[in-house]
Enzyme design. Structure first.
Site, PDB file in Angstrom:
ATOM      1  N   LYS A   1      30.479   2.882  -5.012  1.00  0.00           N
ATOM      2  CA  LYS A   1      31.138   1.852  -4.726  1.00  0.00           C
ATOM      3  C   LYS A   1      32.262   1.186  -5.965  1.00  0.00           C
ATOM      4  O   LYS A   1      33.098   0.822  -5.734  1.00  0.00           O
ATOM      5  CB  LYS A   1      30.067   0.736  -4.296  1.00  0.00           C
ATOM      6  CG  LYS A   1      30.650  -0.450  -3.630  1.00  0.00           C
ATOM      7  CD  LYS A   1      29.316  -1.556  -3.306  1.00  0.00           C
ATOM      8  CE  LYS A   1      28.537  -0.883  -2.296  1.00  0.00           C
ATOM      9  NZ  LYS A   1      27.212  -1.616  -2.233  1.00  0.00           N
TER      10      LYS A   1
ATOM     11  N   ARG B   1      26.248  -6.540  -6.248  1.00  0.00           N
ATOM     12  CA  ARG B   1      26.271  -5.447  -5.175  1.00  0.00           C
ATOM     13  C   ARG B   1      25.558  -4.247  -5.983  1.00  0.00           C
ATOM     14  O   ARG B   1      26.031  -3.756  -6.989  1.00  0.00           O
ATOM     15  CB  ARG B   1      27.726  -5.045  -4.567  1.00  0.00           C
ATOM     16  CG  ARG B   1      28.471  -6.280  -4.205  1.00  0.00           C
ATOM     17  CD  ARG B   1      29.977  -5.945  -3.968  1.00  0.00           C
ATOM     18  NE  ARG B   1      29.806  -5.138  -2.705  1.00  0.00           N
ATOM     19  CZ  ARG B   1      31.049  -4.583  -2.199  1.00  0.00           C
ATOM     20  NH1 ARG B   1      32.351  -4.673  -2.743  1.00  0.00           N
ATOM     21  NH2 ARG B   1      30.990  -4.177  -0.915  1.00  0.00           N
TER      22      ARG B   1
ATOM     23  N   GLY C   1      22.698   0.542   3.326  1.00  0.00           N
ATOM     24  CA  GLY C   1      21.826  -0.544   3.518  1.00  0.00           C
ATOM     25  C   GLY C   1      20.518  -0.355   2.901  1.00  0.00           C
ATOM     26  O   GLY C   1      19.479  -1.133   3.331  1.00  0.00           O
TER      27      GLY C   1
ATOM     28  N   MET D   1      19.698  -0.309  -0.340  1.00  0.00           N
ATOM     29  CA  MET D   1      19.255  -1.314  -1.550  1.00  0.00           C
ATOM     30  C   MET D   1      19.849  -2.705  -1.217  1.00  0.00           C
ATOM     31  O   MET D   1      20.129  -2.866  -0.014  1.00  0.00           O
ATOM     32  CB  MET D   1      19.942  -0.539  -2.755  1.00  0.00           C
ATOM     33  CG  MET D   1      18.899   0.703  -3.137  1.00  0.00           C
ATOM     34  SD  MET D   1      19.672   1.334  -4.593  1.00  0.00           S
ATOM     35  CE  MET D   1      21.289   1.758  -3.794  1.00  0.00           C
TER      36      MET D   1
ATOM     37  N   ARG E   1      35.014   4.299   0.868  1.00  0.00           N
ATOM     38  CA  ARG E   1      34.289   5.731   0.215  1.00  0.00           C
ATOM     39  C   ARG E   1      34.777   6.933   1.400  1.00  0.00           C
ATOM     40  O   ARG E   1      35.217   6.391   2.385  1.00  0.00           O
ATOM     41  CB  ARG E   1      33.078   5.318   0.508  1.00  0.00           C
ATOM     42  CG  ARG E   1      32.313   5.298   1.642  1.00  0.00           C
ATOM     43  CD  ARG E   1      30.683   4.945   1.774  1.00  0.00           C
ATOM     44  NE  ARG E   1      30.556   4.096   2.939  1.00  0.00           N
ATOM     45  CZ  ARG E   1      29.513   3.365   2.848  1.00  0.00           C
ATOM     46  NH1 ARG E   1      28.757   3.078   2.145  1.00  0.00           N
ATOM     47  NH2 ARG E   1      29.502   2.785   4.312  1.00  0.00           N
TER      48      ARG E   1
ATOM     49  N   HIS F   1      24.617  -0.081  11.961  1.00  0.00           N
ATOM     50  CA  HIS F   1      23.658   0.685  11.209  1.00  0.00           C
ATOM     51  C   HIS F   1      22.846   1.760  11.897  1.00  0.00           C
ATOM     52  O   HIS F   1      22.981   3.027  11.476  1.00  0.00           O
ATOM     53  CB  HIS F   1      22.420  -0.320  10.727  1.00  0.00           C
ATOM     54  CG  HIS F   1      21.516   0.331  10.204  1.00  0.00           C
ATOM     55  ND1 HIS F   1      20.128   1.003  10.779  1.00  0.00           N
ATOM     56  CD2 HIS F   1      21.246   0.579   8.679  1.00  0.00           C
ATOM     57  CE1 HIS F   1      19.337   1.639   9.927  1.00  0.00           C
ATOM     58  NE2 HIS F   1      20.044   1.289   8.603  1.00  0.00           N
TER      59      HIS F   1
ATOM     60  N   SER G   1      15.895  44.685  -0.529  1.00  0.00           N
ATOM     61  CA  SER G   1      15.913  43.599   0.391  1.00  0.00           C
ATOM     62  C   SER G   1      14.942  42.612  -0.001  1.00  0.00           C
ATOM     63  O   SER G   1      13.521  42.983   0.004  1.00  0.00           O
ATOM     64  CB  SER G   1      16.089  44.271   1.656  1.00  0.00           C
ATOM     65  OG  SER G   1      15.952  42.911   2.688  1.00  0.00           O
TER      66      SER G   1
ATOM     67  N   CYS H   1      16.364  39.153   3.327  1.00  0.00           N
ATOM     68  CA  CYS H   1      16.163  39.177   4.709  1.00  0.00           C
ATOM     69  C   CYS H   1      15.110  38.109   4.926  1.00  0.00           C
ATOM     70  O   CYS H   1      14.785  38.173   6.251  1.00  0.00           O
ATOM     71  CB  CYS H   1      15.719  40.564   5.201  1.00  0.00           C
ATOM     72  SG  CYS H   1      14.108  41.388   4.426  1.00  0.00           S
TER      73      CYS H   1
ATOM     74  N   TYR I   1      24.551  41.228   0.519  1.00  0.00           N
ATOM     75  CA  TYR I   1      24.646  40.643   1.857  1.00  0.00           C
ATOM     76  C   TYR I   1      23.379  39.511   1.882  1.00  0.00           C
ATOM     77  O   TYR I   1      22.444  39.661   1.030  1.00  0.00           O
ATOM     78  CB  TYR I   1      24.490  41.742   2.708  1.00  0.00           C
ATOM     79  CG  TYR I   1      23.187  42.360   2.819  1.00  0.00           C
ATOM     80  CD1 TYR I   1      22.227  42.073   3.483  1.00  0.00           C
ATOM     81  CD2 TYR I   1      23.047  43.622   2.296  1.00  0.00           C
ATOM     82  CE1 TYR I   1      20.910  42.730   3.779  1.00  0.00           C
ATOM     83  CE2 TYR I   1      21.864  44.293   2.264  1.00  0.00           C
ATOM     84  CZ  TYR I   1      20.822  43.851   3.034  1.00  0.00           C
ATOM     85  OH  TYR I   1      19.540  44.590   3.003  1.00  0.00           O
TER      86      TYR I   1
HETATM   87  P1  ADP Z   1      26.126  -2.327   1.312  1.00  0.00           P
HETATM   88  O1  ADP Z   1      26.213  -1.277   0.267  1.00  0.00           O
HETATM   89  O2  ADP Z   1      24.749  -2.439   1.949  1.00  0.00           O
HETATM   90  O3  ADP Z   1      27.189  -1.965   2.411  1.00  0.00           O
HETATM   91  P2  ADP Z   1      27.675  -4.138  -0.113  1.00  0.00           P
HETATM   92  O4  ADP Z   1      27.550  -4.301  -1.429  1.00  0.00           O
HETATM   93  O5  ADP Z   1      28.832  -3.312   0.563  1.00  0.00           O
HETATM   94  O6  ADP Z   1      26.314  -3.644   0.412  1.00  0.00           O
HETATM   95  O7  ADP Z   1      27.722  -5.590   0.482  1.00  0.00           O
HETATM   96  C1  ADP Z   1      27.240  -6.096   1.687  1.00  0.00           C
HETATM   97  C2  ADP Z   1      28.419  -6.941   2.420  1.00  0.00           C
HETATM   98  O8  ADP Z   1      28.925  -7.969   1.823  1.00  0.00           O
HETATM   99  C3  ADP Z   1      29.390  -6.149   2.806  1.00  0.00           C
HETATM  100  O9  ADP Z   1      30.115  -6.328   4.176  1.00  0.00           O
HETATM  101  C4  ADP Z   1      30.635  -6.357   1.640  1.00  0.00           C
HETATM  102  O10 ADP Z   1      31.787  -6.277   2.132  1.00  0.00           O
HETATM  103  C5  ADP Z   1      30.271  -7.830   1.776  1.00  0.00           C
HETATM  104  N1  ADP Z   1      30.722  -8.236   0.000  1.00  0.00           N
HETATM  105  C6  ADP Z   1      30.236  -7.851  -0.808  1.00  0.00           C
HETATM  106  N2  ADP Z   1      30.855  -8.338  -1.908  1.00  0.00           N
HETATM  107  C7  ADP Z   1      31.660  -9.194  -1.422  1.00  0.00           C
HETATM  108  C8  ADP Z   1      32.434 -10.312  -2.014  1.00  0.00           C
HETATM  109  N3  ADP Z   1      32.773 -10.314  -3.316  1.00  0.00           N
HETATM  110  N4  ADP Z   1      33.213 -11.112  -1.174  1.00  0.00           N
HETATM  111  C9  ADP Z   1      33.041 -11.108   0.078  1.00  0.00           C
HETATM  112  N5  ADP Z   1      32.202 -10.202   0.771  1.00  0.00           N
HETATM  113  C10 ADP Z   1      31.517  -9.492  -0.008  1.00  0.00           C
HETATM  114 MG    MG Z   2      29.056  -2.102   1.947  1.00  0.00          MG
END
Ligand code: ADP
Ligand code: MG
Ligand code: MG
Length: 895
Positions: A22, A91, A100, A102, A335, A451, A778, A846, A866
């Site tokens: 991220k 984040r 989702g 962490m 990503r 999810h 083998s 094998c 192989y």
């Molecule tokens: P996950 O890895 O579970 O997707 P994120 O870190 O991406 O968690 O954050 C969860 C939600 O919060 C995501 O929808 C993300 O876009 C939103 N979010 C994170 N940081 C910000 C921010 N600075 N402003 C607005 N929304 C945010």
């Molecule tokens: Mg996210």
């Protein structure tokens, strides 16, 4: 000097190890000039240090302060300032995406004073209080450990009292009341107050995200996806932008292409007046992105342009999180997007076609497991009744099982081997164990980016989500379809993740389009054409040959159609079973050479016929025939059964059957406490006179027959379970004698290479000596794994493997993925020393590992000639052998 904090402007995507996926991609987007709210990332290194010692590494907090000041300057506001507060999100983000799993905390910086400042500065009291209640909720559960259900309950009660269908119908005083309630909840549950200091909020949130790396569900996810436990997570701190500022704001998720089919075009969900997780959590029904084009055409166009920029830049399907704040678009995450197997092949082929990536890169983009998934059968919809429900086809494939309504029940039934379908309104990360245990997931809410959809795609589970025509009643453990059909827990249902249809009962299966292609060459659609092109390219670049393990001509024929270049293991066991068992019994029981010869002579023509069939099916290609391997007693009746029969006749004063007595005697004589390490393999051939000779004679006569019929038979004789060169020398002498004999009798000179299986550590360690007598090796990696570890598979898999996987002794079962460190080392030694003493030595594998992607990459690296695997794995092995030749290290599709 170590840096623990990187500003977005100083990072890029190559720093993913340090900044997490991220953080690295936020930095990359910043460099690309996309609108990313400014921020910085605390490294995984800081996390590892913290988790190891329980303390922040030295210097981290000073660095944090410096970066925070910079952020405050650029925003022109101070974190949590009472007049006009800067708010940030904290984040989590690991090297590999763990959706989702962490924690993330939004709206850090709000307190009783700054909430008023925010209300004034934004002109929206409602928004300020909505943000504050979100902060307490997220902070309370993530940082302070309050059960999130308690917040949900308070919210639900309030909505009921106000008769509000969703959170949008709550007003300022409701939200302010909720803030007070949440604060009280925090105090009651933890004995502490929700902290009013923004600095403390920030610091504690960062540490909580570090800790969430070790949360139970995160560990479970990593185990499943083979993500190492010691990577740690990075933490990104970023200025908040607000999707909950009114109807002209919102947030959403987008893919640069359809992740289910790979078709180009922006794809995703959008939710107006919502923040962050609301879209994925399904608190309200999101609308398709196409609707955004109508709601806010300018932002939509920008999003589409940015999506294109990203796809061109990353040269792959990307997924995107974005937020619109009062008409301004912000990019919050990107990503490389997870995708279905279909989409993986379609996208790779298309990008190759567009010239965006090379054919080599296209091959790297797909995985053997994905190909395997495309080979799974699908429902025969002509034979299915009417569908009882229809939802979003989120993760393709056909799966059936009994409906269950929560994760625990799925796990419970799954453990007993029952096939289950997990039915939920929507799933949360806590449903992960149930999703793992289920064949399919069915939800009544959420779209392709929910999810359930994202996780199921990642795991290759079948998923239909957002089936709005069913009503799920989890409490009553049933769902009701629109036509009134009630499906109670335990009812069998079928779920088609490719069409989105749901049926009651078990729908019959038919071969998939990819399977039809492999069988007949028919290219029914674009995905199949993509598979065909990719396999052709894999064949062109691979060095490893691919053979099949097959004992029957039909299997050999299929394997050949699937691209096998020979048979790497033809077992002779079954040739001694069934009808022929009587003959084997006679051979074992007879006390005289003459009696034994008679039984052997009766077996001969039958065996010859088997081999002729195999050699014909594989004409022109090598067929490696293994001499009899299992312990002889396996061909005799069960010892206990016999003993009981004899004893009960005796007890009733009768005279037991003479044959039974004789048999029991033989069985007792041959009984072994541990047959895996007993009289079997080459040992048997040395001890039972005539056994090797009859098998070799059958092979040789079959070869002669095929030659006379104008064929090109290429039989190879393989001696199992050799531990010493002497054993092989003895067996080989016998082989040579019989080959010469048959050559003379038939007038057809028969030459068969003779080699051995390497399946004992001693064989591997003395490979140089053994190669003096062996023309090929083998690797029997199943037995080699058992004998190297000193455990027998049947005994240990059920007994303690799950504990070993849980506790991280194994990253994966050594029977599925070769243990490189131990068993692999033996393979390497044997290859090296074997080739030293015989440079033209042929080497292959094998064991089941021959069809396992990760193991195939190892076999390529150690220089085997192989791999041999089951016929159905042959296409997978061809693909992975090609990828191995391109130096791909990542063989899992889930990262
Ligand atoms: P996950 O890895 O579970 O997707 P994120 O870190 O991406 O968690 O954050 C969860 C939600 O919060 C995501 O929808 C993300 O876009 C939103 N979010 C994170 N940081 C910000 C921010 N600075 N402003 C607005 N929304 C945010
Ligand atoms: Mg996210
Ligand atoms: Mg073996």
């Amino acid at each position: 000097m170590v840096h623990y904090v990187y500003d977005f402007q100083d990072g890029d995507r190559d720093l993913a190890d340090l900044l997490g996926g991220k953080g690295a991609n936020l930095a990359e987007m910043t460099r690309l000039g996309l609108p990313v709210p400014p921020g910085f990332t605390v490294t995984t290194e800081a996390c590892r240090a913290f988790l190891a010692t329980g303390e922040e590494p030295e210097g981290m907090s000073a660095e944090l302060s410096r970066h925070l000041s910079t952020l405050e300057k650029s925003a022109g506001r101070l974190l949590g300032h009472p007049d006009d507060p800067l708010l940030v999100s904290v984040r989590s983000g690991a090297r590999f995406s763990m959706p989702g799993m962490m924690e993330t905390v939004l709206d850090i910086g709000l307190n009783d004073a700054s909430v008023l400042g925010l209300a004034k500065a934004s002109g929206s009291e409602r928004f300020a209080w909505d943000s504050y209640r979100r902060l307490i909720q997220m902070y309370g559960s993530t940082v302070m450990g309050v059960d999130p259900v308690l917040f949900d309950e308070a919210m639900t009660l309030l909505k009921e009292a106000r008769d509000a269908p969703d959170d949008l119908h709550l007003d300022v005083s409701d939200l302010a009341w909720l803030v007070e309630t949440y604060k009280r909840l925090v105090r009651d549950e933890t004995g502490r107050d929700f902290p009013q200091s923004p600095a403390q909020q920030l610091q504690q949130a960062i540490l909580a995200v570090f800790r969430s790396w070790n949360a139970e569900r995160a560990r479970l996810y990593r185990r499943r996806e083979h993500i190492p436990d010691d990577l740690g997570t990075a933490v990104t701190v970023q200025r908040m932008v607000f999707g909950n500022l009114g109807p002209d704001s919102g947030s959403g998720v987008a893919f640069t292409r359809d992740p289910a089919t790979g078709r180009p075009g922006l794809y995703g969900d959008y939710l107006a007046n919502a923040q962050g997780e609301d879209v994925v959590a399904g608190i309200r029904d999101a609308v398709p992105l196409a609707d955004l084009e109508r709601l806010d055409p300018r932002s939509y166009r920008q999003l589409r342009d940015h999506a294109q920029t990203l796809e061109r830049h990353y040269r792959d399907l990307c997924d995107i999180e974005f937020t619109i704040e009062r008409g301004t678009l912000w990019m919050l995450q990107t990503r490389i997007g997870k995708r279905t197997a279909e989409a993986a092949f379609a996208i790779a082929a298309e990008l190759v076609g567009e010239g965006l990536i090379t054919a080599d890169e296209g091959l790297k983009r797909v995985h053997g497991e994905q190909l395997g998934r495309l080979m799974f059968p699908r429902f025969d919809t002509d034979k299915a009744g009417a569908a009882i429900a229809h939802g979003v086809p989120a993760s393709p494939g056909a799966a059936a099982g009994t409906a269950v309504f929560d994760s625990a029940e799925a796990v419970r039934r799954g453990k007993t081997g029952e096939q289950v379908v997990l039915v939920r309104e929507e799933t949360t990360p806590d449903d992960l164990p149930g999703m793992v245990a289920a064949q399919a997931v069915l939800t009544s809410r959420g779209g392709k980016t929910s999810h359930a959809a994202v996780v199921a795609r990642g795991m290759g589970r079948v998923c239909v989500c957002g089936a709005q025509d069913i009503t799920v009643n989890t409490g009553a453990r049933r769902f009701t379809a629109r036509d009134g059909t009630v499906v109670e827990e335990g009812t069998f249902i079928s779920v088609d993740g490719s069409t989105g249809d749901v049926y009651t009962g078990a729908v019959p299966l038919i071969p998939s389009a990819t399977m039809r292609y492999l069988e007949s060459g028919e290219q029914a659609n674009a995905v199949v054409a993509a598979v065909a092109r990719t396999l052709e390219h894999a064949d062109a670049v691979r060095r490893l040959e691919v053979r099949a393990n097959a004992d029957m001509p039909e299997d050999a024929t299929r394997a050949r159609r699937f691209g096998a270049q020979g048979i790497g293991l033809c077992r002779t066991e079954h040739m001694f079973l069934g009808e022929r068992r009587k003959l084997v019994e006679e051979m074992i029981l007879s006390r005289t050479q003459a009696g034994r010869d008679k039984a052997l002579a009766a077996l001969l023509p039958l065996q010859r016929q088997d081999f002729t069939g195999m050699l014909e099916a594989m004409d022109g290609l090598p067929v490696t025939i293994r001499l009899l391997d299992p312990p002889l007693h396996e061909f005799l009746p069960d010892r206990t059964e016999l003993a009981v029969r004899v004893a009960s006749v005796e007890a009733s004063g009768g005279q037991p059957d003479a044959h039974d007595l004789e048999l029991l005697d033989a069985v007792n004589r041959m009984h072994e406490e541990n047959p895996m390490l007993g009289l079997r393999g080459v040992r048997l051939g040395i001890v039972v006179p005539g056994l090797v000779a009859i098998q070799v004679r059958a092979v040789a006569e079959a070869v002669a027959e095929r030659v006379r019929a104008g064929g090109s038979p290429r039989a190879e004789i393989m001696v199992p379970l050799v531990g010493s060169v002497e054993e092989l020398r003895l067996a080989r002498k016998e082989v040579a004698r019989v080959l010469a004999e048959v050559g003379e009798e038939t007038g057809v000179p028969v030459r068969c290479p003779v080699g051995t299986m390497i399946e004992l550590p001693r064989a591997a360690l003395t490979a140089g000596r053994i190669a003096e007598e062996a023309e090929f090796f083998s690797f029997g990696t199943n037995d080699l794994t058992q004998t190297t570890w000193g455990f027998s598979r049947d005994d240990v898999e059920a007994a303690f493997f799950s504990a070993y996987l849980d506790k991280g002794v194994f990253a994966a079962s050594p029977f599925e993925t070769l243990d490189r460190e131990g068993v692999g080392r033996l393979v390497r030694i044997a290859v090296e020393e074997g080739r030293e003493s015989r440079p033209e030595l042929q080497t292959g594998v094998c064991g089941e590992h021959g069809g396992d992607p990760e193991s195939i990459h190892f076999f390529h690296a150690v220089g085997l000639d192989y791999v041999s695997c089951s016929p159905f794995r042959v296409p997978v092995a061809r693909l992975e052998a090609g990828r191995a030749a391109l130096d791909v290290t990542d063989t899992g599709d889930s990262r």
